[in-house]
Design a protein around this motif. Sequence first.
Motif, PDB file in Angstrom:
ATOM      1  N   LEU A 182       0.802  -1.150  -0.096  1.00  0.00           N
ATOM      2  CA  LEU A 182      -0.063   0.206  -0.027  1.00  0.00           C
ATOM      3  C   LEU A 182       0.763   1.134  -0.160  1.00  0.00           C
ATOM      4  CD1 LEU A 182      -2.479  -0.805   2.956  1.00  0.00           C
ATOM      5  CD2 LEU A 182      -3.342  -0.007   0.525  1.00  0.00           C
ATOM      6  N   ASP A 183       0.653   2.105  -1.031  1.00  0.00           N
ATOM      7  CA  ASP A 183       1.253   3.411  -0.774  1.00  0.00           C
ATOM      8  C   ASP A 183       0.364   4.638  -0.460  1.00  0.00           C
ATOM      9  OD1 ASP A 183       0.003   4.151  -2.961  1.00  0.00           O
ATOM     10  OD2 ASP A 183       1.390   4.022  -4.530  1.00  0.00           O
ATOM     11  N   ASP A 184       0.720   5.609  -0.214  1.00  0.00           N
ATOM     12  CA  ASP A 184       0.127   6.777   0.433  1.00  0.00           C
ATOM     13  C   ASP A 184      -1.461   7.169  -0.551  1.00  0.00           C
ATOM     14  OD1 ASP A 184       1.513   6.783   2.537  1.00  0.00           O
ATOM     15  OD2 ASP A 184       2.725   8.592   2.058  1.00  0.00           O
ATOM     16  N   GLU A 185      -1.145   7.114  -1.866  1.00  0.00           N
ATOM     17  CA  GLU A 185      -2.220   7.271  -2.632  1.00  0.00           C
ATOM     18  C   GLU A 185      -3.235   6.252  -2.588  1.00  0.00           C
ATOM     19  OE1 GLU A 185      -3.232   8.221  -7.371  1.00  0.00           O
ATOM     20  OE2 GLU A 185      -1.694   7.038  -7.151  1.00  0.00           O
ATOM     21  N   ALA A 186      -2.606   4.855  -2.494  1.00  0.00           N
ATOM     22  CA  ALA A 186      -3.747   3.997  -2.444  1.00  0.00           C
ATOM     23  C   ALA A 186      -4.596   4.078  -1.002  1.00  0.00           C
ATOM     24  CB  ALA A 186      -3.281   2.552  -2.405  1.00  0.00           C
ATOM     25  N   ILE A 187      -3.897   4.333  -0.071  1.00  0.00           N
ATOM     26  CA  ILE A 187      -4.405   4.667   1.329  1.00  0.00           C
ATOM     27  C   ILE A 187      -5.615   5.936   1.011  1.00  0.00           C
ATOM     28  CG2 ILE A 187      -4.227   5.587   3.628  1.00  0.00           C
ATOM     29  CD1 ILE A 187      -1.657   3.933   3.669  1.00  0.00           C
ATOM     30  N   ASP A 188      -5.273   6.800   0.548  1.00  0.00           N
ATOM     31  CA  ASP A 188      -6.072   7.959   0.481  1.00  0.00           C
ATOM     32  C   ASP A 188      -7.572   7.501  -0.514  1.00  0.00           C
ATOM     33  OD1 ASP A 188      -4.653   9.730   1.669  1.00  0.00           O
ATOM     34  OD2 ASP A 188      -3.714  10.771   0.024  1.00  0.00           O
ATOM     35  N   MET A 189      -7.178   6.855  -1.517  1.00  0.00           N
ATOM     36  CA  MET A 189      -8.143   6.236  -2.314  1.00  0.00           C
ATOM     37  C   MET A 189      -9.212   5.146  -1.279  1.00  0.00           C
ATOM     38  SD  MET A 189      -6.286   5.321  -5.794  1.00  0.00           S
ATOM     39  CE  MET A 189      -7.680   4.227  -6.631  1.00  0.00           C
ATOM     40  N   MET A 190      -8.662   4.589  -0.630  1.00  0.00           N
ATOM     41  CA  MET A 190      -9.330   3.382   0.229  1.00  0.00           C
ATOM     42  C   MET A 190     -10.279   4.407   1.295  1.00  0.00           C
ATOM     43  SD  MET A 190      -6.869   0.310   0.856  1.00  0.00           S
ATOM     44  CE  MET A 190      -8.063  -0.617   1.825  1.00  0.00           C
ATOM     45  N   LEU A 191      -9.811   5.436   1.689  1.00  0.00           N
ATOM     46  CA  LEU A 191     -10.350   6.488   2.576  1.00  0.00           C
ATOM     47  C   LEU A 191     -11.607   6.878   2.073  1.00  0.00           C
ATOM     48  CD1 LEU A 191      -7.415   7.989   4.776  1.00  0.00           C
ATOM     49  CD2 LEU A 191      -9.239   6.295   5.424  1.00  0.00           C
ATOM     50  N   ALA A 192     -11.309   7.289   0.761  1.00  0.00           N
ATOM     51  CA  ALA A 192     -12.440   8.344   0.228  1.00  0.00           C
ATOM     52  C   ALA A 192     -13.479   7.195  -0.356  1.00  0.00           C
ATOM     53  CB  ALA A 192     -11.702   8.691  -1.292  1.00  0.00           C
ATOM     54  N   ALA A 193     -13.111   5.927  -0.775  1.00  0.00           N
ATOM     55  CA  ALA A 193     -14.323   4.980  -0.992  1.00  0.00           C
ATOM     56  C   ALA A 193     -14.953   4.360  -0.060  1.00  0.00           C
ATOM     57  CB  ALA A 193     -13.599   4.043  -2.036  1.00  0.00           C
ATOM     58  N   GLY A 194     -14.106   4.384   1.170  1.00  0.00           N
ATOM     59  CA  GLY A 194     -14.695   3.371   2.256  1.00  0.00           C
ATOM     60  C   GLY A 194     -14.448   2.020   2.275  1.00  0.00           C
ATOM     61  N   THR A 195     -13.278   1.671   1.672  1.00  0.00           N
ATOM     62  CA  THR A 195     -12.894   0.278   1.408  1.00  0.00           C
ATOM     63  C   THR A 195     -12.009  -0.308   2.468  1.00  0.00           C
ATOM     64  OG1 THR A 195     -12.107   1.061  -0.788  1.00  0.00           O
ATOM     65  CG2 THR A 195     -11.664  -1.231  -0.270  1.00  0.00           C
ATOM     66  N   PHE A 196     -12.540  -1.566   2.908  1.00  0.00           N
ATOM     67  CA  PHE A 196     -12.069  -2.081   4.154  1.00  0.00           C
ATOM     68  C   PHE A 196     -10.768  -2.794   3.485  1.00  0.00           C
ATOM     69  CE2 PHE A 196     -16.535  -2.227   5.105  1.00  0.00           C
ATOM     70  CZ  PHE A 196     -16.637  -2.059   6.414  1.00  0.00           C
ATOM     71  N   LEU A 197      -9.726  -3.054   4.929  1.00  0.00           N
ATOM     72  CA  LEU A 197      -8.597  -3.720   4.678  1.00  0.00           C
ATOM     73  C   LEU A 197      -8.380  -4.906   5.487  1.00  0.00           C
ATOM     74  CD1 LEU A 197      -5.584  -3.819   3.625  1.00  0.00           C
ATOM     75  CD2 LEU A 197      -4.878  -2.008   5.473  1.00  0.00           C
ATOM     76  N   VAL A 198      -8.031  -5.992   5.038  1.00  0.00           N
ATOM     77  CA  VAL A 198      -8.122  -7.240   5.730  1.00  0.00           C
ATOM     78  C   VAL A 198      -6.499  -7.716   5.622  1.00  0.00           C
ATOM     79  CG1 VAL A 198      -8.679  -9.661   6.089  1.00  0.00           C
ATOM     80  CG2 VAL A 198     -10.374  -7.933   5.198  1.00  0.00           C
ATOM     81  N   PRO A 199      -5.540  -7.457   6.693  1.00  0.00           N
ATOM     82  CA  PRO A 199      -4.323  -7.452   6.443  1.00  0.00           C
ATOM     83  C   PRO A 199      -3.509  -8.982   6.348  1.00  0.00           C
ATOM     84  CG  PRO A 199      -4.956  -5.987   8.309  1.00  0.00           C
ATOM     85  CD  PRO A 199      -6.050  -6.671   7.813  1.00  0.00           C
ATOM     86  N   THR A 200      -4.088  -9.709   6.972  1.00  0.00           N
ATOM     87  CA  THR A 200      -3.312 -11.158   6.991  1.00  0.00           C
ATOM     88  C   THR A 200      -1.970 -11.207   7.061  1.00  0.00           C
ATOM     89  OG1 THR A 200      -2.935 -11.729   4.652  1.00  0.00           O
ATOM     90  CG2 THR A 200      -5.378 -12.172   5.405  1.00  0.00           C
ATOM     91  N   LEU A 201      -1.483 -10.452   8.189  1.00  0.00           N
ATOM     92  CA  LEU A 201      -0.112 -10.260   8.454  1.00  0.00           C
ATOM     93  C   LEU A 201       0.651 -11.649   8.824  1.00  0.00           C
ATOM     94  CD1 LEU A 201      -0.282  -6.817  10.664  1.00  0.00           C
ATOM     95  CD2 LEU A 201       1.035  -7.184   8.695  1.00  0.00           C
ATOM     96  N   VAL A 202      -0.056 -12.607   9.139  1.00  0.00           N
ATOM     97  CA  VAL A 202       0.567 -13.912   9.783  1.00  0.00           C
ATOM     98  C   VAL A 202       0.711 -14.781   8.531  1.00  0.00           C
ATOM     99  CG1 VAL A 202      -1.796 -15.086  10.164  1.00  0.00           C
ATOM    100  CG2 VAL A 202       0.215 -15.525  11.494  1.00  0.00           C
ATOM    101  N   ALA A 203       0.155 -14.549   7.484  1.00  0.00           N
ATOM    102  CA  ALA A 203       0.298 -15.421   6.126  1.00  0.00           C
ATOM    103  C   ALA A 203       1.798 -15.700   5.831  1.00  0.00           C
ATOM    104  CB  ALA A 203      -0.535 -14.878   5.248  1.00  0.00           C
TER     105      ALA A 203
END
Length: 405
Positions: free
Chosen positions: A253-274
């Motif tokens: 994820l870069d900052d632009e992608a994060i801004d886009m997700m915030l604007a669209a209300g997109t959820f994030l499911v990390p799966t850090l353990v994978a």
Amino acid sequence: MNGDVGRRFVLAGGDVFDGTGAPPERADVLVQDGRIAAVGTGLDADEVVDATGATILPGMIDCHVHVMLSGVDVMAHLNQPFSYAFYAAIANLRAILDCGITTVRDAGGADLGVKQAVADGLIDGPRMCTAISILGQTGGHTDEWHPSGVTTDFFVPHPGRPEAVVDGPEQMRLRVRELVRAGADVIKICTSGGVVSPRDDPRRAQLSPDELAVCLAEAAAAGVPVMAHAQGAPGIKNAVRAGVRSIEHGIFLDDEAIDMMLAAGTFLVPTLVAPHWVLDAAAAGAAIPDVVVDKARMVVEVHRDAIGRAAAAGVRIAFGTDSGVGPHGDNLRELELMRQAGLAPAAVLRAATSTAAELLGVDADVGTVEPGRRADLVLVGGDPFDFPALRTNIQAVFKDGRRVG
Ligand SMILES: [Zn+2]
């Protein structure tokens, strides 16, 4: 199973973490007919379950599991009889339930029969929302083609699980319709490469915008949301632009992608353990291609950093693990990794309860401890924010008011 009709009991003397992120507070929980009837102090019923010294959590929700998968050892997989995975799923579902996880979204593999077996009470398990097949392009994340010409699909197509490789808008239209017909609750697509696929790069985008547009339109027509396996920034942005409900993994994820997700209300499911699970399995001698192990090693740090930035920016984060890539029952390891990425402890548990319920569209039913919700409840001794100890601190698990663990 809809709980024990007529059964009425009170969980008395504990603290309640209600799932909203508010700190735990002293309260009793009255359960009737499988639902929460009241939350407050001084509640009474003929049957009392002593919760003194324990914290009562909403049943947790893992938004990314693969119950039909039991590890990514390629040789073990090749030698496993086709139907064995269904029987293994029984144990996998049990192991997940024992973690206090009472709802899951199966992100690929489980078909309608598995979901129905749980819903009918034929086998014990968390209630399920299923993607069934994982749609991806030729040479993409679901195309397990090796340079020998052999393919090692983890999920071979069968009558309940349609073909997953898709190329072109017209074929996408067919694939989505096949999945809706097969009973998918959500459409899963791969808009970037991945870690466990032998022939792709997780940083590269997969599926083109015209294919994604058809996918989203067909899913919308059928009233089902779309979840995107998306690791590299270009694939994440394509998915967000197309209108997916959640980004899975989000490694680069870069900052632009994060801004886009915030604007669209997109959820994030990390799966850090994978990726940790892939590295653990490789270290234990599993047959995993070197290129896959190298990719897992490459993503661990950058993944944690990306999730930390997304959380700080206010992206809605829901708990998901990718269990199946690693051992089912080890799911709660994700919670500590989320904390290490920078989420506050209460935010971690909110991600595993109310936010996850919102993502799955089941928040009127589960995800919080409040009157009217299903009595999916977990009793935890000790400090509920001590995530490494959480699994062993679980004293009881209730689903629909029935004790299941
Ligand atoms: Zn997955």
